[in-house]
Design a protein around this motif. Structure first.
Motif, PDB file in Angstrom:
ATOM      1  N   ILE A   5      31.058 -42.102 -22.078  1.00  0.00           N
ATOM      2  CA  ILE A   5      30.834 -43.340 -21.332  1.00  0.00           C
ATOM      3  C   ILE A   5      29.336 -43.638 -21.372  1.00  0.00           C
ATOM      4  O   ILE A   5      28.522 -42.730 -21.491  1.00  0.00           O
ATOM      5  CB  ILE A   5      31.360 -43.182 -19.879  1.00  0.00           C
ATOM      6  N   THR A   6      28.976 -44.902 -21.285  1.00  0.00           N
ATOM      7  CA  THR A   6      27.557 -45.272 -21.333  1.00  0.00           C
ATOM      8  C   THR A   6      26.991 -45.474 -19.932  1.00  0.00           C
ATOM      9  O   THR A   6      27.742 -45.664 -18.966  1.00  0.00           O
ATOM     10  CB  THR A   6      27.351 -46.567 -22.138  1.00  0.00           C
ATOM     11  N   ASP A   8      25.399 -48.068 -18.912  1.00  0.00           N
ATOM     12  CA  ASP A   8      25.693 -49.435 -18.470  1.00  0.00           C
ATOM     13  C   ASP A   8      27.090 -49.548 -17.867  1.00  0.00           C
ATOM     14  O   ASP A   8      27.303 -50.290 -16.912  1.00  0.00           O
ATOM     15  CB  ASP A   8      25.547 -50.412 -19.633  1.00  0.00           C
ATOM     16  N   GLU A   9      28.047 -48.809 -18.424  1.00  0.00           N
ATOM     17  CA  GLU A   9      29.404 -48.827 -17.868  1.00  0.00           C
ATOM     18  C   GLU A   9      29.431 -48.230 -16.469  1.00  0.00           C
ATOM     19  O   GLU A   9      30.133 -48.729 -15.583  1.00  0.00           O
ATOM     20  CB  GLU A   9      30.368 -48.054 -18.778  1.00  0.00           C
ATOM     21  N   GLY A  12      27.673 -50.578 -13.978  1.00  0.00           N
ATOM     22  CA  GLY A  12      28.483 -51.755 -13.674  1.00  0.00           C
ATOM     23  C   GLY A  12      29.487 -51.547 -12.556  1.00  0.00           C
ATOM     24  O   GLY A  12      29.907 -52.513 -11.921  1.00  0.00           O
ATOM     25  N   VAL A  13      29.875 -50.306 -12.290  1.00  0.00           N
ATOM     26  CA  VAL A  13      30.876 -50.058 -11.248  1.00  0.00           C
ATOM     27  C   VAL A  13      30.279 -49.502  -9.952  1.00  0.00           C
ATOM     28  O   VAL A  13      30.972 -49.406  -8.949  1.00  0.00           O
ATOM     29  CB  VAL A  13      31.990 -49.103 -11.746  1.00  0.00           C
ATOM     30  N   ARG A  63      36.596 -39.769 -18.704  1.00  0.00           N
ATOM     31  CA  ARG A  63      35.704 -40.895 -18.384  1.00  0.00           C
ATOM     32  C   ARG A  63      35.640 -41.101 -16.872  1.00  0.00           C
ATOM     33  O   ARG A  63      34.573 -41.308 -16.301  1.00  0.00           O
ATOM     34  CB  ARG A  63      36.176 -42.165 -19.068  1.00  0.00           C
ATOM     35  N   ARG A  67      32.370 -40.669 -14.444  1.00  0.00           N
ATOM     36  CA  ARG A  67      31.961 -41.762 -13.531  1.00  0.00           C
ATOM     37  C   ARG A  67      31.811 -41.244 -12.111  1.00  0.00           C
ATOM     38  O   ARG A  67      30.837 -41.556 -11.417  1.00  0.00           O
ATOM     39  CB  ARG A  67      32.997 -42.886 -13.560  1.00  0.00           C
TER      40      ARG A  67
END
Length: 150
Positions: A5-6, A8-9, A12-13, A63, A67
């Motif tokens: 996962i990046t 930015d991802e 974003g959350v 992922r 996160r």
């Protein structure tokens, strides 16, 4: 090896906006989180990258785990281990109560029991071949077994 996962991802959350310094830290924490997951698999005699290529759901679970791990480390940040904090402005009074953190470690990310379960790494019980359990009544069996030893 490409990250799962990046940054930015993840940014974003998150419920907070990240500045460039925090975004750079997210990249580092992603690497640490993936290392934690690979270590957890290796300690159980499994290969994370091989299973990732063959198991459909594992990529999504990994992922999500990354996160959760990175999000907890970023949001809690310098307050890791704080259970309760209070401050009085008058003639100055501060108070902090600490506890043992479970979701975040002082070194960055932490893989919790819930995340281990998400990744399919918890439970299962013993594996292998074992003798059948002793049937009731054990009393007669115990005498026979004991007589072999005496």
């Amino acid at each position: 090896m490409e990250p799962l996962i990046t940054a930015d991802e993840i940014a974003g959350v998150l419920p907070i906006d990240l500045d460039p310094a925090q975004l750079a830290k997210v990249d580092t924490l992603i690497g640490l989180a993936e290392e934690e997951i690979e270590l957890a698999f290796a300690r159980r005699g499994r290969d994370f990258r091989a299973e990732l290529a063959t198991t459909d759901w594992l990529g999504l679970a990994a992922r999500r785990a990354v996160r959760e791990m990175v999000g907890a480390a970023i949001i809690i940040g310098p307050n890791v281990g704080v259970k309760r904090a209070s401050s009085t402005t008058g003639p100055q009074s501060d108070s902090v109560e600490w506890h043992d953190p479970k979701a975040v470690s002082f070194g960055g990310v932490s893989l919790t029991d819930d995340l281990l379960e998400l990744l399919g790494l918890s439970g299962g019980g013993p594996r292998g071949r074992f003798p059948r359990p002793v049937r009731w009544p054990e009393e007669g069996v115990t005498r026979r077994v004991a007589s072999r030893w005496w």
